[in-house]
Scaffold this motif. Structure first.
Motif, short mmCIF file in Angstrom:
data_model
loop_
_atom_site.label_atom_id
_atom_site.label_comp_id
_atom_site.label_asym_id
_atom_site.label_seq_id
_atom_site.Cartn_x
_atom_site.Cartn_y
_atom_site.Cartn_z
N PRO A 276 0.76 -1.32 0.05
CA PRO A 276 -0.09 0.16 0.04
C PRO A 276 0.89 1.03 0.24
CG PRO A 276 -0.18 -0.83 2.11
CD PRO A 276 0.92 -2.00 1.42
N ALA A 277 0.32 2.45 -0.06
CA ALA A 277 0.72 3.63 -0.27
C ALA A 277 1.61 3.88 1.05
CB ALA A 277 -0.26 4.70 -0.52
N GLU A 278 1.28 3.32 2.19
CA GLU A 278 2.02 3.62 3.36
C GLU A 278 3.44 3.23 2.98
OE1 GLU A 278 -2.15 3.34 4.79
OE2 GLU A 278 -0.82 2.36 3.04
N GLY A 279 3.79 2.48 2.20
CA GLY A 279 5.29 1.94 1.90
C GLY A 279 5.96 2.80 0.96
N ALA A 280 5.34 3.86 0.26
CA ALA A 280 5.70 4.92 -0.73
C ALA A 280 6.18 6.07 0.04
CB ALA A 280 4.57 5.15 -1.70
N HIS A 281 5.44 6.81 0.83
CA HIS A 281 5.87 7.82 1.72
C HIS A 281 7.31 8.01 2.37
CE1 HIS A 281 1.96 9.50 0.44
NE2 HIS A 281 1.25 8.53 0.92
N PRO A 282 7.57 6.69 2.95
CA PRO A 282 8.74 6.67 3.79
C PRO A 282 9.81 6.98 2.84
CG PRO A 282 7.43 5.00 4.54
CD PRO A 282 6.64 5.47 3.27
N TYR A 283 10.07 6.60 1.52
CA TYR A 283 11.24 6.71 0.73
C TYR A 283 11.64 8.34 0.89
CZ TYR A 283 10.94 2.15 -1.96
OH TYR A 283 11.09 0.99 -2.23
N LEU A 284 10.67 9.14 1.06
CA LEU A 284 11.09 10.60 0.91
C LEU A 284 11.93 10.91 2.33
CD1 LEU A 284 7.83 12.30 -0.55
CD2 LEU A 284 9.94 11.37 -1.90
N ARG A 285 11.91 10.21 3.21
CA ARG A 285 12.79 10.49 4.38
C ARG A 285 14.15 10.29 3.92
NH1 ARG A 285 9.06 6.83 7.79
NH2 ARG A 285 11.08 5.38 7.52
#
Length: 325
Positions: A276-285
């Motif tokens: 899910p998208a919850e795994g996409a956002h952390p890349y930006l960290r």
């Protein structure tokens, strides 16, 4: 927004299958067609295993390696490859047990993500691919990121599509698999049998898609025929169990992102229940300069949103790989 609009406009011109030129005769038009891209279907022996791969594009072009997910193969890139091959040397392998590659008995062959990374490395070495961008999806993420840890200097760019590298991305779908990781029991293993059934294969192609009329039933029929081969169920169950070895490597994957800062494009089907998208956002960290596009689609986004994704990918590679071979 202005850049995105221009990108899409340019992509429309780049991918147009034909153009019209005025002739000396007013009532005639000369139809000029672009030469069709030739895809090659080849097999290479790597450590005694026949690895099938698709290849297209100029031999001296920047290399783009396409790493597929479960339960498909390089077949998932069949439509994208011709759209990239005008400028790039595109290579898409099948892992052992998938597609047209060998599928040795699981009791005699290690079906692990580490082994897959070694075999992909061997294939790329044999093909003379010394530097490459990677498109990683699903299983392709841990395969590609393991490869990046081995040779960080070879990775020129990343395209991430529903491929996980963060704990936040392993949600409810993974609970039965995590149970198997925890106890390793035959009962937990047998409980995952439904993940290789036709119903689940079809679900992966249809759930969360914005336009089901775009999704060819050939996809799940093709994949299921390969899943149903004798012995393949055990291959897939071995891989479900070995996926646990990827999770402790997440901090190393993330350190690679921070330290090497590869140019990164994230094109993610936001309706995917598996990744899910919850795994996409952390890349930006770890990659604050990455481009993130959450698309209204599901797991196999290329089947639904190729017309959106291909221009984004082509524009990204054009900016980031100029002069890199």
């Amino acid at each position: 927004m202005k850049r995105l609009i221009m990108t899409l406009m340019l992509a429309t011109v780049s991918f147009a299958p034909m153009s019209f030129a005025a002739s000396s005769t007013p009532d005639q038009a000369i139809i000029t067609r672009q030469a069709p891209v030739t895809l090659h279907y080849r097999t290479a022996a790597i450590d005694g295993v026949n690895i099938f791969y698709r290849e297209a594009g100029p031999k001296d072009g920047p290399v783009v390696v396409l790493l597929h997910g479960f339960p498909t193969s390089s077949h998932m890139f069949r439509n994208l490859m011709p759209l990239l091959a005008d400028r790039y040397r595109v290579i898409a392998p099948d892992y052992p047990g998938f597609g047209q590659s060998d599928a040795p008995d699981h009791t005699k062959f290690a079906y692990t993500f580490g082994h897959y990374a070694d075999l992909v490395e061997g294939l790329l070495d044999q093909l003379g691919a010394k530097k490459y961008a990677m498109y990683v999806m699903d299983y392709g993420a841990p395969v590609g990121y393991r490869l990046a840890l081995k040779h960080p200097d070879r990775v020129t760019a990343l395209i991430v599509q529903n491929g996980n590298a963060y704990d936040e991305g392993l949600r409810e779908f993974w609970d039965p698999i995590k149970k198997y990781w925890a106890d390793g029991s035959n009962e937990s293993r047998d409980g995952l049998s439904g993940l290789v059934a036709l119903e689940t294969t079809k679900f992966q192609y249809t759930d969360g898609m914005s336009d089901l009329s775009r999704i060819s039933p050939d996809n799940w029929i093709h994949d299921q025929a390969l899943l149903d081969r004798p012995g393949n169920k055990d291959i897939q169950l071995d891989l479900f169990y070995d996926y646990r070895t990827n999770v402790p490597l997440y901090p190393q994957f993330q350190a690679f992102f921070r330290d090497r800062k590869p140019p990164t494009l994230i094109v993610w089907g936001k309706n995917d229940k598996i990744f899910p998208a919850e795994g996409a956002h952390p890349y930006l960290r770890d990659l604050p300069d990455a481009e993130l596009h959450l698309l209204d689609t599901g797991h196999f986004a290329l089947e639904d949103k190729l017309d959106v994704m291909a221009p984004l990918i082509h524009d990204f590679l054009g900016r980031e790989l100029a002069g890199k071979n």
